[in-house]
Design an enzyme around this catalytic site. Structure first.
Site, short mmCIF file in Angstrom:
data_model
loop_
_atom_site.label_atom_id
_atom_site.label_comp_id
_atom_site.label_asym_id
_atom_site.label_seq_id
_atom_site.Cartn_x
_atom_site.Cartn_y
_atom_site.Cartn_z
N LYS A 1 -3.85 3.10 -2.69
CA LYS A 1 -4.92 4.02 -3.05
C LYS A 1 -4.52 5.40 -2.56
CE LYS A 1 -8.56 0.56 -2.33
NZ LYS A 1 -7.75 -0.56 -1.80
N ASP B 1 0.83 -1.20 0.00
CA ASP B 1 0.00 0.00 0.00
C ASP B 1 0.86 1.25 0.00
OD1 ASP B 1 -2.37 -1.24 -0.13
OD2 ASP B 1 -2.87 -1.03 2.00
N MET C 1 -9.32 8.41 9.34
CA MET C 1 -9.83 8.96 8.07
C MET C 1 -10.80 10.10 8.31
SD MET C 1 -10.51 5.30 6.19
CE MET C 1 -11.26 4.55 7.63
N1 SAH Z 1 -4.80 -0.04 8.84
C1 SAH Z 1 -4.39 1.27 9.24
C2 SAH Z 1 -5.45 2.31 9.00
C3 SAH Z 1 -5.78 2.51 7.56
S1 SAH Z 1 -7.03 3.72 7.31
C4 SAH Z 1 -3.96 1.24 10.71
O1 SAH Z 1 -4.21 0.25 11.40
O2 SAH Z 1 -3.37 2.20 11.17
C5 SAH Z 1 -6.07 5.15 6.97
C6 SAH Z 1 -6.25 6.15 8.08
O3 SAH Z 1 -5.44 5.77 9.18
C7 SAH Z 1 -5.80 7.53 7.74
O4 SAH Z 1 -6.82 8.25 7.08
C8 SAH Z 1 -5.50 8.11 9.09
O5 SAH Z 1 -6.67 8.52 9.75
C9 SAH Z 1 -4.96 6.92 9.82
N2 SAH Z 1 -3.51 6.90 9.76
C10 SAH Z 1 -2.72 6.00 9.16
N3 SAH Z 1 -1.43 6.28 9.38
C11 SAH Z 1 -1.40 7.38 10.14
C12 SAH Z 1 -0.38 8.14 10.73
N4 SAH Z 1 0.91 7.82 10.54
N5 SAH Z 1 -0.71 9.22 11.49
C13 SAH Z 1 -2.00 9.55 11.68
N6 SAH Z 1 -3.01 8.85 11.16
C14 SAH Z 1 -2.73 7.78 10.40
#
Ligand code: SAH
Length: 501
Positions: free
Chosen positions: A60, A38, A175
């Site tokens: 994406k 990803d 998100m």
């Molecule tokens: N599977 C991932 C989440 C994917 S959805 C997990 O467990 O973390 C993607 C969302 O995750 C983003 O829109 C944001 O809200 C959050 N996100 C992912 N990485 C991030 C980061 N480094 N800092 C803050 N938010 C993050």
């Protein structure tokens, strides 16, 4: 542990800091035949993949056409059925808003075996790096992970705002930046207190992480004002106010500083890692590359006759490494150096020797050729053969001084440093650098030549020592910081003192 053929591993890569990748994720990446990855995976996450591994980007990005979810599922199935070991690498945890569940279902439906490797999820990690504990004995006995992506206006919205408003604990919205205003309004309308603390964390655990703290009622305006964008998450709850005492990332000595590392890539990792530990954002822009010359006749002759030297001088860790490679290629080892006095220019070089079973007889206090000359004053060299094994473009100080004392000096080039073509992204990132570090005259010369008028305009120049500084000045650079100890630790000490001043 290596990846099994015909199996798909749904692997979490963590929130962004490479250090938060699990041991198992790294082992699987290192052994997989194919990796489908990803967008939000840590920098360098794929560095350990096998050379033959197929690396497929299926990320994406907002607003960009992407590989449809069914197609990803189909490709995972096909790769596994072709007998390959497959890693499906996702940001954070694969089962937390990662569509890992759907992919697992598609694999099960196709009869493909899979395993799940959890990752550190952003909701926990970004909060922790912001100094916000998602639970706390006094503030929150529960935490909820919520998607902020749903349209709260939609009647069929999956989110039960009344239940979320009543939820007795911390709410972490993933998100959620785009719809933050609507979501906050919906929560308040459903009964959550508008003055409850709330924080937004952007790029949590990445270099350049930013956090804003406000209240549920004001967080949307604060996020807008600060220009916080994706990826970011929003933490709602009393715990958000704990950041005031628990913030730690921003306290590290080099937090917020961008530092350019110009050493050859092979040697840069130690310096870069230490700088990152200290909180710096590191841009690696290797100015030089080490090209071994160990195949040369000159080196072969020196190695074949190595017992003939009374004194062997090594002037860099690379020199030690390559001399021993040349010895090994000739079927020899450390015993070939048994009869000689061995001199090292500094502790790094001495350490490389020690790692190969040789304790250097002479190591000067200061790590420049002049100091090595002084340190060798008591070593009898008149009429004796001396080997100076080093880089092709070294200075003449040491061989010259030994010759004047009557030694029969042979200078053998084990490697040359050649200019590395600069990476455009790194050059762009370098423009905003606060510091440029130079660990040798050749890094200065090659970086200046490679960058031309794109040399970082506002950066302070940090030099490892007087020889490097002199080259910098010759090339028109002002030297702002010079290390007192002319090694990497000395350079770090000097940079820290400057940043603290
Ligand atoms: N599977 C991932 C989440 C994917 S959805 C997990 O467990 O973390 C993607 C969302 O995750 C983003 O829109 C944001 O809200 C959050 N996100 C992912 N990485 C991030 C980061 N480094 N800092 C803050 N938010 C993050």
């Amino acid at each position: 542990m290596s990846a099994r053929a015909g199996v798909v591993y749904l692997v979490g890569a963590g929130p962004g800091d490479p250090g938060l990748m699990t041991a198992r994720s790294l082992a699987l990446i290192a052994s997989a035949d194919a990796i489908f990855y990803d967008r939000l995976i840590p920098p360098g996450a794929l560095a350990g993949a096998r050379e033959e591994a197929e690396l497929v980007y299926v990320g994406k990005a907002p607003g960009v056409p992407s590989v449809p979810q069914e197609e990803i599922g189909g490709r995972l199935v096909a790769a596994a059925q072709a007998g390959r070991s497959v890693v499906r690498l996702k940001g954070g945890d694969p089962f937390v808003f990662g569509r890992g569940g759907e992919e697992g279902e598609a694999l099960r439906a196709a009869g493909v075996e899979f395993e799940v490797v959890p990752g550190v999820t952003a909701g926990v990690a970004a909060s922790a790096y912001a100094g916000i504990p998602v639970t706390h004995r006094d503030d929150a006995s529960a935490v909820a992970f919520v998607t902020g992506h749903e349209d709260p206006q939609k009647p069929e919205s999956a989110l039960d705002w009344a239940a979320l408003a009543r939820f007795p604990g911390t709410l972490v919205f993933y998100m959620g930046v785009k719809r933050l205003g609507e979501n906050a309004t919906a929560l308040i309308a459903a009964g959550r207190a508008a003055d409850e603390p709330a924080a937004a964390v952007e790029r949590g655990t990445w270099a350049g992480q930013r956090t804003v703290v406000a209240t549920l009622g004001t967080i949307a305006a604060a996020v807008e004002r600060e220009g916080i964008g994706a990826p970011a998450l929003v933490v709602v709850g009393a715990v958000a106010a704990r950041r005031e005492t628990l913030a730690w990332l921003e306290r590290r000595p080099l937090h917020g500083r961008r530092v350019l590392v110009t050493r050859a890539r092979a040697q840069a990792s130690g310096l870069a890692a230490t700088l990152r530990e200290l909180g710096a954002e590191v841009v690696e822009l290797p100015a030089i590359r080490i090209e071994p010359l160990t195949e040369s006749e000159e080196v072969a002759a020196a190695v074949a006759a190595i017992e003939g030297y009374a004194l062997i001088c090594l002037t860099s860790p690379n020199g030690v490494r390559l001399l021993f490679e040349a010895l090994a290629a000739a079927g020899r080892d450390a015993r070939a150096l048994a009869g000689a006095t061995v001199a090292a220019i500094g502790p790094g070089t001495a350490r490389e020797l020690a790692a190969r079973g040789i304790r250097a007889d002479v190591v000067p206090e200061r790590f420049v050729a002049e100091a090595l000359v002084e340190a060798l004053a008591t070593v009898e060299v008149e009429g004796r053969r001396v080997l100076v094994a080093r880089a092709a473009e070294g200075r003449d100080v040491l061989p010259g001084a030994l010759r004047r004392r009557g030694a029969e000096v042979e200078v053998v080039a084990l490697y040359e440093t050649v200019r590395e073509a600069p990476d455009e992204d790194a050059v762009a990132a370098a423009q905003e650098a606060d510091y440029v570090t130079f660990t040798s005259a050749s890094t200065v010369r090659n970086l200046v030549e490679a960058l031309g008028d794109r040399f970082p305009p506002g950066a302070r120049v940090v030099s490892i020592g007087p020889v490097t500084s002199a080259t910098a000045r010759e090339l028109g650079l002002g030297v702002d910081v010079e290390a007192e100890r002319h090694d990497v630790d000395g350079l770090l000490t000097a940079l820290l003192a400057d940043a603290d001043a």
